[in-house]
Each structure stands twice: as structure tokens, then as C-alpha cells.
Design a protein around this motif. Structure first.
Motif, PDB file in Angstrom:
ATOM      1  N   GLU A 238       6.439   7.618   4.707  1.00 31.62           N
ATOM      2  CA  GLU A 238       7.576   8.347   4.141  1.00 31.62           C
ATOM      3  C   GLU A 238       8.854   8.145   4.959  1.00 31.62           C
ATOM      4  OE1 GLU A 238       6.076  12.332   4.008  1.00 31.62           O
ATOM      5  OE2 GLU A 238       4.819  11.920   2.262  1.00 31.62           O
ATOM      6  N   HIS A 239       8.704   7.856   6.247  1.00 28.27           N
ATOM      7  CA  HIS A 239       9.858   7.652   7.116  1.00 28.27           C
ATOM      8  C   HIS A 239      10.158   6.178   7.376  1.00 28.27           C
ATOM      9  CE1 HIS A 239       9.145  11.911   7.844  1.00 28.27           C
ATOM     10  NE2 HIS A 239      10.414  11.947   8.210  1.00 28.27           N
ATOM     11  N   CYS A 240       9.422   5.294   6.734  1.00 29.61           N
ATOM     12  CA  CYS A 240       9.612   3.854   6.925  1.00 29.61           C
ATOM     13  C   CYS A 240      10.590   3.332   5.877  1.00 29.61           C
ATOM     14  CB  CYS A 240       8.274   3.129   6.818  1.00 29.61           C
ATOM     15  SG  CYS A 240       8.405   1.353   7.112  1.00 29.61           S
ATOM     16  N   GLU A 241      11.845   3.197   6.268  1.00 24.93           N
ATOM     17  CA  GLU A 241      12.878   2.782   5.323  1.00 24.93           C
ATOM     18  C   GLU A 241      12.633   1.406   4.704  1.00 24.93           C
ATOM     19  OE1 GLU A 241      17.635   1.991   5.312  1.00 24.93           O
ATOM     20  OE2 GLU A 241      16.895   3.686   6.474  1.00 24.93           O
ATOM     21  N   PRO A 242      12.176   0.403   5.468  1.00 22.30           N
ATOM     22  CA  PRO A 242      11.935  -0.897   4.826  1.00 22.30           C
ATOM     23  C   PRO A 242      10.642  -0.962   4.006  1.00 22.30           C
ATOM     24  CG  PRO A 242      11.528  -1.069   7.173  1.00 22.30           C
ATOM     25  CD  PRO A 242      12.087   0.315   6.925  1.00 22.30           C
ATOM     26  N   GLY A 243       9.846   0.113   4.018  1.00 25.28           N
ATOM     27  CA  GLY A 243       8.607   0.126   3.238  1.00 25.28           C
ATOM     28  C   GLY A 243       7.519  -0.759   3.805  1.00 25.28           C
ATOM     29  N   ALA A 244       7.468  -0.869   5.127  1.00 27.78           N
ATOM     30  CA  ALA A 244       6.496  -1.747   5.777  1.00 27.78           C
ATOM     31  C   ALA A 244       5.100  -1.136   5.869  1.00 27.78           C
ATOM     32  CB  ALA A 244       6.983  -2.114   7.185  1.00 27.78           C
ATOM     33  N   ILE A 245       4.964   0.174   5.663  1.00 25.66           N
ATOM     34  CA  ILE A 245       3.665   0.831   5.792  1.00 25.66           C
ATOM     35  C   ILE A 245       3.130   1.187   4.411  1.00 25.66           C
ATOM     36  CG2 ILE A 245       2.377   2.761   6.794  1.00 25.66           C
ATOM     37  CD1 ILE A 245       4.627   2.922   8.922  1.00 25.66           C
ATOM     38  N   ARG A 246       1.973   0.653   4.125  1.00 20.33           N
ATOM     39  CA  ARG A 246       1.280   0.905   2.853  1.00 20.33           C
ATOM     40  C   ARG A 246      -0.099   1.458   3.164  1.00 20.33           C
ATOM     41  NH1 ARG A 246       5.254   0.104  -0.842  1.00 20.33           N
ATOM     42  NH2 ARG A 246       6.270  -1.871  -0.543  1.00 20.33           N
ATOM     43  N   PHE A 247      -0.774   1.998   2.151  1.00 25.44           N
ATOM     44  CA  PHE A 247      -2.120   2.536   2.336  1.00 25.44           C
ATOM     45  C   PHE A 247      -3.090   1.817   1.407  1.00 25.44           C
ATOM     46  CE2 PHE A 247       0.538   5.648   4.216  1.00 25.44           C
ATOM     47  CZ  PHE A 247      -0.219   6.204   5.225  1.00 25.44           C
ATOM     48  N   ARG A 248      -4.200   1.346   1.995  1.00 23.43           N
ATOM     49  CA  ARG A 248      -5.249   0.693   1.215  1.00 23.43           C
ATOM     50  C   ARG A 248      -6.345   1.715   0.934  1.00 23.43           C
ATOM     51  NH1 ARG A 248      -8.770  -4.102   3.610  1.00 23.43           N
ATOM     52  NH2 ARG A 248      -9.320  -2.369   4.944  1.00 23.43           N
ATOM     53  N   LEU A 249      -6.681   1.866  -0.326  1.00 19.45           N
ATOM     54  CA  LEU A 249      -7.719   2.824  -0.707  1.00 19.45           C
ATOM     55  C   LEU A 249      -9.097   2.341  -0.288  1.00 19.45           C
ATOM     56  CD1 LEU A 249      -6.514   3.853  -4.262  1.00 19.45           C
ATOM     57  CD2 LEU A 249      -6.327   5.149  -2.146  1.00 19.45           C
ATOM     58  N   LEU A 250      -9.905   3.288   0.160  1.00 18.53           N
ATOM     59  CA  LEU A 250     -11.291   3.036   0.557  1.00 18.53           C
ATOM     60  C   LEU A 250     -12.203   3.901  -0.307  1.00 18.53           C
ATOM     61  CD1 LEU A 250     -10.874   3.180   4.439  1.00 18.53           C
ATOM     62  CD2 LEU A 250     -11.009   1.137   3.005  1.00 18.53           C
ATOM     63  N   PRO A 251     -13.501   3.674  -0.228  1.00 19.84           N
ATOM     64  CA  PRO A 251     -14.438   4.543  -0.960  1.00 19.84           C
ATOM     65  C   PRO A 251     -14.303   6.002  -0.517  1.00 19.84           C
ATOM     66  CG  PRO A 251     -15.555   2.573  -0.168  1.00 19.84           C
ATOM     67  CD  PRO A 251     -14.190   2.569   0.445  1.00 19.84           C
ATOM     68  N   ALA A 252     -14.746   6.898  -1.380  1.00 19.55           N
ATOM     69  CA  ALA A 252     -14.759   8.344  -1.120  1.00 19.55           C
ATOM     70  C   ALA A 252     -13.353   8.931  -1.003  1.00 19.55           C
ATOM     71  CB  ALA A 252     -15.594   8.674   0.123  1.00 19.55           C
ATOM     72  N   GLY A 253     -12.370   8.280  -1.599  1.00 21.29           N
ATOM     73  CA  GLY A 253     -11.028   8.826  -1.621  1.00 21.29           C
ATOM     74  C   GLY A 253     -10.245   8.696  -0.331  1.00 21.29           C
ATOM     75  N   LYS A 254     -10.768   7.985   0.647  1.00 24.01           N
ATOM     76  CA  LYS A 254     -10.052   7.785   1.905  1.00 24.01           C
ATOM     77  C   LYS A 254      -9.123   6.583   1.775  1.00 24.01           C
ATOM     78  CE  LYS A 254     -13.557   9.725   4.954  1.00 24.01           C
ATOM     79  NZ  LYS A 254     -14.346   9.505   6.159  1.00 24.01           N
ATOM     80  N   SER A 255      -8.198   6.465   2.692  1.00 20.33           N
ATOM     81  CA  SER A 255      -7.314   5.313   2.727  1.00 20.33           C
ATOM     82  C   SER A 255      -6.955   5.005   4.171  1.00 20.33           C
ATOM     83  CB  SER A 255      -6.050   5.567   1.913  1.00 20.33           C
ATOM     84  OG  SER A 255      -5.316   6.625   2.470  1.00 20.33           O
ATOM     85  N   ILE A 256      -6.543   3.769   4.402  1.00 15.93           N
ATOM     86  CA  ILE A 256      -6.120   3.383   5.747  1.00 15.93           C
ATOM     87  C   ILE A 256      -4.699   2.835   5.684  1.00 15.93           C
ATOM     88  CG2 ILE A 256      -8.420   2.960   6.684  1.00 15.93           C
ATOM     89  CD1 ILE A 256      -7.884  -0.035   6.250  1.00 15.93           C
ATOM     90  N   PRO A 257      -3.892   3.168   6.679  1.00 18.86           N
ATOM     91  CA  PRO A 257      -2.531   2.645   6.713  1.00 18.86           C
ATOM     92  C   PRO A 257      -2.528   1.200   7.207  1.00 18.86           C
ATOM     93  CG  PRO A 257      -2.911   4.080   8.586  1.00 18.86           C
ATOM     94  CD  PRO A 257      -4.157   4.112   7.754  1.00 18.86           C
ATOM     95  N   LEU A 258      -1.676   0.397   6.597  1.00 20.80           N
ATOM     96  CA  LEU A 258      -1.507  -0.996   6.995  1.00 20.80           C
ATOM     97  C   LEU A 258      -0.023  -1.273   7.161  1.00 20.80           C
ATOM     98  CD1 LEU A 258      -3.912  -2.581   4.366  1.00 20.80           C
ATOM     99  CD2 LEU A 258      -4.412  -2.147   6.774  1.00 20.80           C
ATOM    100  N   ILE A 259       0.319  -2.102   8.130  1.00 20.31           N
ATOM    101  CA  ILE A 259       1.716  -2.450   8.376  1.00 20.31           C
ATOM    102  C   ILE A 259       1.949  -3.906   8.030  1.00 20.31           C
ATOM    103  CG2 ILE A 259       3.530  -2.675  10.116  1.00 20.31           C
ATOM    104  CD1 ILE A 259       2.193  -0.396  11.625  1.00 20.31           C
ATOM    105  N   ASP A 260       2.974  -4.153   7.233  1.00 23.50           N
ATOM    106  CA  ASP A 260       3.398  -5.511   6.912  1.00 23.50           C
ATOM    107  C   ASP A 260       4.390  -5.928   7.995  1.00 23.50           C
ATOM    108  OD1 ASP A 260       4.622  -7.820   5.958  1.00 23.50           O
ATOM    109  OD2 ASP A 260       4.606  -7.123   3.872  1.00 23.50           O
ATOM    110  N   ASP A 261       3.939  -6.781   8.928  1.00 23.11           N
ATOM    111  CA  ASP A 261       4.788  -7.200  10.045  1.00 23.11           C
ATOM    112  C   ASP A 261       6.068  -7.880   9.580  1.00 23.11           C
ATOM    113  OD1 ASP A 261       2.932  -6.162  11.792  1.00 23.11           O
ATOM    114  OD2 ASP A 261       2.101  -8.103  12.389  1.00 23.11           O
TER     115      ASP A 261
END
Length: 75
Positions: A24-47
Motif C-alpha cells: 500500500e505504501h509502495c508508490e512504484p507498485g513493486a510489491i505484489r502478493f502471490r496466492l498460496l493454498p488455504a488463502g495465504k499469500s506471500i509478498p514478492l518484490i519486482d526488483d
């Protein structure tokens, strides 16, 4: 070249807690979330999009964000 890094202590990835503060605070939109099983997700950074502003580091409630130097990368 500096880019952001997400540590293993990120409680979104470890506990499945709903938190999107870093993205939410990443202005260039470099942080996304990949969905995992059981409704969890992990953050990923686009370098390629990360401008190393440090906003994600300042707002992370788990203190899981840091900036790192990428050796040999073009600035």
C-alpha cells in the motif's frame, strides 16, 4: 544499486496474517502478493520496479523489510 528485501519474519508469509502495508505504501507498485493454498499469500518484490525509497521498510509492522545492495547491477 539498492532494492528492497522481505525477510522470513514477515508474518503475512509465516502466519497468513492479512497485511498489505508494504504494498500500500509502495508508490512504484513493486510489491505484489502471490496466492498460496488455504488463502495465504506471500509478498514478492519486482526488483525492476523497486526504486529503493525505503517506504516499505518504514511502515512494516513486522520489521521484515530491508534494503539490500545488488552487486554488479546497473544503476
Amino acid at each position: 544499486l539498492l532494492v528492497a528485501l522481505i525477510a522470513i519474519v514477515c508474518f503475512v508469509a509465516v502466519q497468513g496474517t492479512v497485511c498489505r502495508t508494504c504494498s500500500e505504501h509502495c508508490e512504484p507498485g513493486a510489491i505484489r502478493f502471490r496466492l498460496l493454498p488455504a488463502g495465504k499469500s506471500i509478498p514478492l518484490i519486482d526488483d525492476a520496479l523497486c526504486n529503493a525509497c525505503g517506504d516499505c521498510v518504514r511502515v512494516c509492522p513486522a520489521q521484515a523489510m530491508a534494503l539490500r545492495v545488488v552487486e554488479g547491477a546497473a544503476a
